[in-house]
Design a protein around this motif. Structure first.
Motif, PDB file in Angstrom:
ATOM      1  N   ILE A 136      35.020  48.636  46.503  1.00 11.80           N
ATOM      2  CA  ILE A 136      35.303  50.011  46.417  1.00 11.80           C
ATOM      3  C   ILE A 136      36.084  50.733  47.345  1.00 11.80           C
ATOM      4  O   ILE A 136      35.823  50.532  48.464  1.00 11.80           O
ATOM      5  CB  ILE A 136      33.811  50.650  46.441  1.00 11.80           C
ATOM      6  N   SER A 137      37.140  50.951  47.056  1.00 13.80           N
ATOM      7  CA  SER A 137      38.228  51.808  47.889  1.00 13.80           C
ATOM      8  C   SER A 137      38.414  53.180  47.357  1.00 13.80           C
ATOM      9  O   SER A 137      38.923  53.306  46.338  1.00 13.80           O
ATOM     10  CB  SER A 137      39.372  50.849  47.923  1.00 13.80           C
ATOM     11  N   GLN A 138      38.194  53.965  48.361  1.00 10.95           N
ATOM     12  CA  GLN A 138      38.593  55.494  48.075  1.00 10.95           C
ATOM     13  C   GLN A 138      37.719  55.905  46.908  1.00 10.95           C
ATOM     14  O   GLN A 138      38.137  56.724  46.052  1.00 10.95           O
ATOM     15  CB  GLN A 138      40.109  55.649  48.061  1.00 10.95           C
ATOM     16  N   GLY A 139      36.430  55.334  46.464  1.00 10.77           N
ATOM     17  CA  GLY A 139      35.900  55.906  45.358  1.00 10.77           C
ATOM     18  C   GLY A 139      36.128  55.206  44.287  1.00 10.77           C
ATOM     19  O   GLY A 139      35.313  55.470  43.420  1.00 10.77           O
ATOM     20  N   GLN A 140      36.872  54.216  44.301  1.00  7.72           N
ATOM     21  CA  GLN A 140      37.353  53.628  42.925  1.00  7.72           C
ATOM     22  C   GLN A 140      36.805  52.228  43.031  1.00  7.72           C
ATOM     23  O   GLN A 140      36.935  51.404  44.139  1.00  7.72           O
ATOM     24  CB  GLN A 140      38.701  53.343  42.800  1.00  7.72           C
ATOM     25  N   VAL A 141      36.238  51.742  41.913  1.00  7.16           N
ATOM     26  CA  VAL A 141      35.747  50.228  41.716  1.00  7.16           C
ATOM     27  C   VAL A 141      36.919  49.431  41.276  1.00  7.16           C
ATOM     28  O   VAL A 141      37.476  49.715  40.208  1.00  7.16           O
ATOM     29  CB  VAL A 141      34.721  50.455  40.934  1.00  7.16           C
ATOM     30  N   GLN A 142      37.149  48.451  42.014  1.00  2.00           N
ATOM     31  CA  GLN A 142      38.180  47.349  41.593  1.00  2.00           C
ATOM     32  C   GLN A 142      37.384  45.757  41.340  1.00  2.00           C
ATOM     33  O   GLN A 142      36.788  45.547  42.504  1.00  2.00           O
ATOM     34  CB  GLN A 142      39.253  47.228  42.455  1.00  2.00           C
ATOM     35  N   THR A 143      37.626  45.253  40.340  1.00  5.79           N
ATOM     36  CA  THR A 143      37.078  43.896  40.514  1.00  5.79           C
ATOM     37  C   THR A 143      38.027  42.907  40.811  1.00  5.79           C
ATOM     38  O   THR A 143      39.148  42.842  40.321  1.00  5.79           O
ATOM     39  CB  THR A 143      36.741  43.592  38.962  1.00  5.79           C
ATOM     40  N   ILE A 144      37.736  41.885  41.642  1.00  4.59           N
ATOM     41  CA  ILE A 144      38.668  40.891  42.370  1.00  4.59           C
ATOM     42  C   ILE A 144      38.452  39.866  41.521  1.00  4.59           C
ATOM     43  O   ILE A 144      37.386  39.244  41.369  1.00  4.59           O
ATOM     44  CB  ILE A 144      38.346  41.037  43.685  1.00  4.59           C
ATOM     45  N   GLN A 145      39.535  39.422  40.876  1.00  2.00           N
ATOM     46  CA  GLN A 145      39.585  38.014  40.099  1.00  2.00           C
ATOM     47  C   GLN A 145      39.133  36.936  40.852  1.00  2.00           C
ATOM     48  O   GLN A 145      39.362  36.587  41.938  1.00  2.00           O
ATOM     49  CB  GLN A 145      40.960  37.906  39.385  1.00  2.00           C
ATOM     50  N   TRP A 146      38.018  36.410  40.383  1.00  2.00           N
ATOM     51  CA  TRP A 146      37.727  34.977  41.065  1.00  2.00           C
ATOM     52  C   TRP A 146      38.500  33.694  40.064  1.00  2.00           C
ATOM     53  O   TRP A 146      38.019  33.271  39.111  1.00  2.00           O
ATOM     54  CB  TRP A 146      36.259  34.912  40.866  1.00  2.00           C
ATOM     55  N   HIS A 147      39.232  33.115  40.719  1.00  2.00           N
ATOM     56  CA  HIS A 147      39.889  32.080  40.210  1.00  2.00           C
ATOM     57  C   HIS A 147      39.145  30.737  40.516  1.00  2.00           C
ATOM     58  O   HIS A 147      39.803  29.603  39.724  1.00  2.00           O
ATOM     59  CB  HIS A 147      41.404  31.820  40.671  1.00  2.00           C
ATOM     60  N   ALA A 148      38.433  30.601  41.289  1.00  2.00           N
ATOM     61  CA  ALA A 148      37.722  29.084  41.652  1.00  2.00           C
ATOM     62  C   ALA A 148      36.539  28.956  40.787  1.00  2.00           C
ATOM     63  O   ALA A 148      36.285  29.610  39.838  1.00  2.00           O
ATOM     64  CB  ALA A 148      37.175  29.217  42.924  1.00  2.00           C
ATOM     65  N   ARG A 149      36.023  28.000  41.050  1.00  2.00           N
ATOM     66  CA  ARG A 149      34.484  27.376  40.224  1.00  2.00           C
ATOM     67  C   ARG A 149      33.653  28.869  40.349  1.00  2.00           C
ATOM     68  O   ARG A 149      33.336  29.300  41.436  1.00  2.00           O
ATOM     69  CB  ARG A 149      34.126  26.522  40.793  1.00  2.00           C
ATOM     70  N   ARG A 150      32.930  29.152  39.272  1.00  2.00           N
ATOM     71  CA  ARG A 150      32.012  30.214  39.079  1.00  2.00           C
ATOM     72  C   ARG A 150      30.927  29.880  40.127  1.00  2.00           C
ATOM     73  O   ARG A 150      30.339  28.716  40.296  1.00  2.00           O
ATOM     74  CB  ARG A 150      31.323  30.420  37.802  1.00  2.00           C
ATOM     75  N   THR A 151      30.543  30.811  40.957  1.00  2.19           N
ATOM     76  CA  THR A 151      29.359  30.479  42.005  1.00  2.19           C
ATOM     77  C   THR A 151      28.808  31.735  42.541  1.00  2.19           C
ATOM     78  O   THR A 151      29.613  32.955  42.384  1.00  2.19           O
ATOM     79  CB  THR A 151      30.115  29.874  43.212  1.00  2.19           C
ATOM     80  N   GLU A 152      27.902  31.821  43.126  1.00  2.00           N
ATOM     81  CA  GLU A 152      27.078  32.999  43.756  1.00  2.00           C
ATOM     82  C   GLU A 152      27.764  33.192  44.974  1.00  2.00           C
ATOM     83  O   GLU A 152      27.915  32.621  45.767  1.00  2.00           O
ATOM     84  CB  GLU A 152      25.854  32.737  44.134  1.00  2.00           C
ATOM     85  N   ILE A 153      28.135  34.672  45.135  1.00  2.00           N
ATOM     86  CA  ILE A 153      28.595  35.150  46.480  1.00  2.00           C
ATOM     87  C   ILE A 153      27.725  35.440  47.315  1.00  2.00           C
ATOM     88  O   ILE A 153      26.907  36.532  47.307  1.00  2.00           O
ATOM     89  CB  ILE A 153      29.547  36.223  46.160  1.00  2.00           C
ATOM     90  N   ARG A 154      27.207  34.535  48.423  1.00  2.00           N
ATOM     91  CA  ARG A 154      25.917  35.016  49.028  1.00  2.00           C
ATOM     92  C   ARG A 154      26.169  35.827  50.300  1.00  2.00           C
ATOM     93  O   ARG A 154      25.343  36.424  50.969  1.00  2.00           O
ATOM     94  CB  ARG A 154      25.400  33.545  49.600  1.00  2.00           C
ATOM     95  N   THR A 155      27.437  35.931  50.964  1.00  2.00           N
ATOM     96  CA  THR A 155      27.745  36.389  52.298  1.00  2.00           C
ATOM     97  C   THR A 155      29.173  36.806  52.366  1.00  2.00           C
ATOM     98  O   THR A 155      29.798  36.034  51.842  1.00  2.00           O
ATOM     99  CB  THR A 155      27.225  35.791  53.552  1.00  2.00           C
ATOM    100  N   PHE A 156      29.328  37.952  53.029  1.00  2.00           N
ATOM    101  CA  PHE A 156      30.720  38.308  53.394  1.00  2.00           C
ATOM    102  C   PHE A 156      30.972  38.256  55.278  1.00  2.00           C
ATOM    103  O   PHE A 156      29.917  38.435  55.836  1.00  2.00           O
ATOM    104  CB  PHE A 156      31.160  39.580  52.993  1.00  2.00           C
TER     105      PHE A 156
END
Length: 755
Positions: free
Chosen positions: A220-240
């Motif tokens: 979310i940037s300036q109130g807009q939602v953007q989906t980031i393409q994930w090109h690697a193997r599908r996996t759970e995003i556990r931490t940033f």
């Protein structure tokens, strides 16, 4: 005299065999059935347990210490300095000494707490299985408009003080700050999120909000939602994690990825993490990146690109690490899944335990042969030699007279000698040569032995003193003037006299005559465990009832009241800068001439009980201690934790078991005055060294009184206005000049009131 000899030429066979197996085992296992492979692998692990391994001084805290649960999800520190721990069954607050537990009865929406946030304004927030709550200083207050049956997973603060909350079922919630927080907006599938189940969250330095789900990342940037393409193997995003160069990293079930040129790519840290689940990524004050994993411990990635791996063999209580936190003292805290929490305050201490190679963790003797090898005597399993990062073990099967080793020393030729429960022994040309009462020793129990400058061996036994020279033993007993037969320790002084610690005081052997000093002369106790001579010729003495310094015929004594952790002093060693290190039955104390600094298992010592005489200072200045559960080595440049004055807080005040408001001036009837004060001073590294002082002033010049207690009862006060003050310090350091203060008024009974 002909000594008994036992051949030890075959002692290296096991090490050779293990080396051969380690080389060829992988090839051999490939052709075997799976069940047989498992059996052979287990057998080999048991066989090779003698390989040396050392541990960092992780201080473990678990349920026995007051922790609510051993599964830890988050760790945070509030503005007062208390540590907060989120577990499956409640929240803990910790001051370094005590735990307090908070749950649904204290306002939490649910006992299962997943995240903790301390905002810049100092408000503490909890994300729980059924919503979020903040701590008002007494209990938790909940958000009234939280969606029903929705779990809060992560909570982060934006630059304007508002909150972002990742939920499992309602997407992402934006919460207002202020006295009455409420939901400002919701981002879910209808807003463009790929899923309403959000697992991880980050607010970056530019104010962008990163949202992690299963196989998807949104921003979310300036109130807009953007989906980031994930090109690697599908996996759970556990931490940033945002790195020092502002690059965004994500921890997944398949390693770490970083955001480069608009997409996430695998991050190369010089190690393969592609098959590991990453639970958390944090950066410490030295810019070292700490990566907590599931089942594989922690990886440390420093600014030079060097990687270090830590797991249970290095001292972690569990290999699954959910959270990592660094407090304002610089301590690193590790929250695990099933092992509780661990604190790492220094890398200047190394520990050895039974499961890390020592056959018996009960260490009674330590010495080194000046070739880099340390010899370790144990209580029941013989001798271990720590050399070139491997442990080699010797027992009665190899020729020792007994497996209980009470002392060890290396003679001028580099030959190791051992005092045992059944005489003495030395290892020469692969053979143990033994001497006992049949060979002339006055007693079989050999508590200590030294070699004097004239190469004479002196032996302390349970039945007198012995001198061994040119293969002959000469006995000294009461008939020769020795005051007592139980001899514990021997020291050759700088002038050539022999100092002897016995069960009946201090003895000096000078020009063929014995002199004796006891409690009647000022010793704190007659049973002497250890001593050493300083540069002035003064004698520092460890007794079973305190520490003593003997100089110019005068004893000066210290006990627990002066700061020792325990009166039974078992070891005494010289440190750097005239420091004295004292091993006791409740930890180690470092004495600088004025103050005692206490080190226990919570500060890095492997175990609190230091065995009698089990201490050694090696040529590099490292200090070694043998304890009931392992061995510790303190580096020559080891420094105890910070001695700055700790913050002091009044926790609760009651009168006749009725709670009083700390921020109000209470009116207390004189006939019912029975006040109970509960207070705290926060120190995690130096908790055993915290001392308090308090005073109760009613207009006069009340004196400060010192105590080590954290609770105080005051009864039967006269009518008047009072101010209670309490402050604290570390050891004998500087007092905190900002005491905690409580004011109250004791009112007289009506018949004493002026009408």
């Amino acid at each position: 005299m002909k000594a008994k000899k036992y051949n030890n030429n075959d002692s290296g066979f096991l090490a050779v065999f293990i080396t051969i197996v380690k080389t060829y085992l992988p090839f051999f296992l490939r052709i075997l059935p799976a069940s047989l492979r498992r059996c052979i692998t287990l057998a080999f692990l048991l066989l090779s347990s003698t390989v040396y391994a050392q541990q960092l001084p992780f201080a473990h805290l678990s349920i026995a210490d007051g922790l609510e649960d051993t599964v830890i999800f988050a760790i945070e520190q509030d503005k007062q300095g208390f540590l907060w721990i989120a577990t499956r069954t409640g929240i803990n607050r910790f001051d370094g000494d005590r735990f307090w537990t908070y749950g649904q009865n204290d306002g939490l929406p649910n006992n299962l707490a997943r995240d903790i946030l301390n905002t810049r304004a100092g408000r503490l927030w909890i994300a729980s299985e059924r919503g979020i709550a903040w701590f008002d200083g007494k209990k938790f207050q909940t958000l009234t408009d939280w969606p029903k049956n929705v779990s809060a997973r992560v909570i982060k603060e934006a630059a304007d003080g508002s909150l972002w909350v990742a939920t499992y079922g309602a997407g992402l919630l934006h919460i207002s700050a202020g006295q009455s927080p409420q939901i400002l907006e919701t981002f879910d599938r209808s807003s463009g999120l790929p899923s309403n189940r959000v697992r991880s969250l980050l607010v970056d330095n530019k104010g962008n909000v990163w949202i992690g789900m299963s196989g998807n990342i949104a921003r979310i940037s300036q109130g807009q939602v953007q989906t980031i393409q994930w090109h690697a193997r599908r996996t759970e995003i556990r931490t940033f994690y945002q790195h020092s160069d502002n690059e965004i990293w994500v921890g997944t079930r398949h390693g770490i990825f970083h955001f480069v040129d608009g997409r996430f790519l695998p991050l190369d840290l010089g190690m393969d993490l592609s098959k590991q689940t990453i639970n958390t990524i944090k950066r410490d004050s030295k810019n070292t990146v700490l990566i907590g994993t599931r089942d594989f411990g922690v990886y440390q990635y420093n600014v030079n690109g060097q990687v270090k791996h830590l797991d249970m063999k290095d001292g972690l209580p569990d290999n699954s690490v959910n959270s990592i936190f660094q407090d304002n003292e610089g301590n690193l805290w590790f929250g695990t899944y099933g092992g509780g929490i661990a604190r790492l305050s220094t890398s200047k201490v190394l520990n050895w335990k039974a499961q890390k190679g020592l056959p018996n963790p009960n260490v009674y003797a330590i010495t080194d042969d000046h070739t880099g090898c340390i010899w370790i005597g144990t209580n029941g399993d013989g001798v271990s030699r720590l050399c070139n990062q491997e442990l080699t073990h010797y027992t009665r099967d190899d020729g020792l007279p007994h497996n209980k080793i009470l002392s060890a020393m290396i003679d001028h030729n580099g030959t190791p000698w051992f005092g045992t429960l059944q005489g003495i022994s030395h290892l020469q040309d692969g053979e143990f040569i033994n001497y006992d009462q049949d060979n002339g020793l006055s007693g079989s129990v050999s508590y200590h032995l030294i070699q004097a400058r004239d190469k004479t061996i002196w032996i302390a036994t349970n039945n007198g003193l012995n001198r061994f020279v040119d293969g002959k033993i000469v006995q000294f007993r009461r008939i020769h003037g020795l005051p007592d037969h139980r001899i514990n320790h021997i020291l050759e002084s700088k002038n050539g006299d022999l100092w002897i610690g016995s069960a009946n005081g201090l003895i000096r052997y000078h020009q063929g005559k014995f002199s004796n000093w006891t409690t009647e002369d000022g010793l704190p106790a007659n049973f002497i465990n250890d001593f050493y001579e300083d540069e002035k010729g003064g004698l520092w003495i460890a007794t079973n009832n305190g520490l003593s310094y003997f100089y110019n015929g005068v004893f000066k004594n210290w006990r627990k009241e002066q700061g020792l952790p325990h009166n039974n002093c078992t070891v005494i060693l010289p440190g750097k800068n005239d420091e004295i290190w004292i091993g006791t039955s409740r930890g180690v104390a470092i004495f600088d001439g004025n103050d005692f600094t206490v080190i226990t298992a919570k500060e890095g010592l492997v175990f609190d009980l230091v065995n009698r005489g089990a201490g050694y200072r090696d040529p590099e200045g490292n200090i070694w201690f043998g304890t009931g559960e392992g061995m510790s080595r303190f580096a020559a440049d080891f420094k105890p934790g910070d001695s700055n004055p700790p913050p002091v807080h009044l926790l609760s005040i009651s009168n006749n078991q009725t709670q009083l408001a700390i921020d109000d001036i209470a009116q207390i009837p004189q006939q019912d005055s029975s006040l109970h004060f509960n207070y705290s001073a926060i120190s995690f590294q130096r908790a055993p060294d915290v001392n308090f002082r308090y005073r109760l002033d009613n207009g006069g010049s009340s004196k400060w009184r010192e105590t080590r207690l954290r609770d105080l009862q005051i009864n039967s006060l006269a009518a008047g206005e009072y101010t209670f003050e309490v402050t604290a310090r570390i050891g004998n350091g500087q007092w905190n000049d900002a005491p905690a203060v409580y004011k109250f008024r004791v009112t007289p009974p009506f018949w004493k009131t002026t009408w």
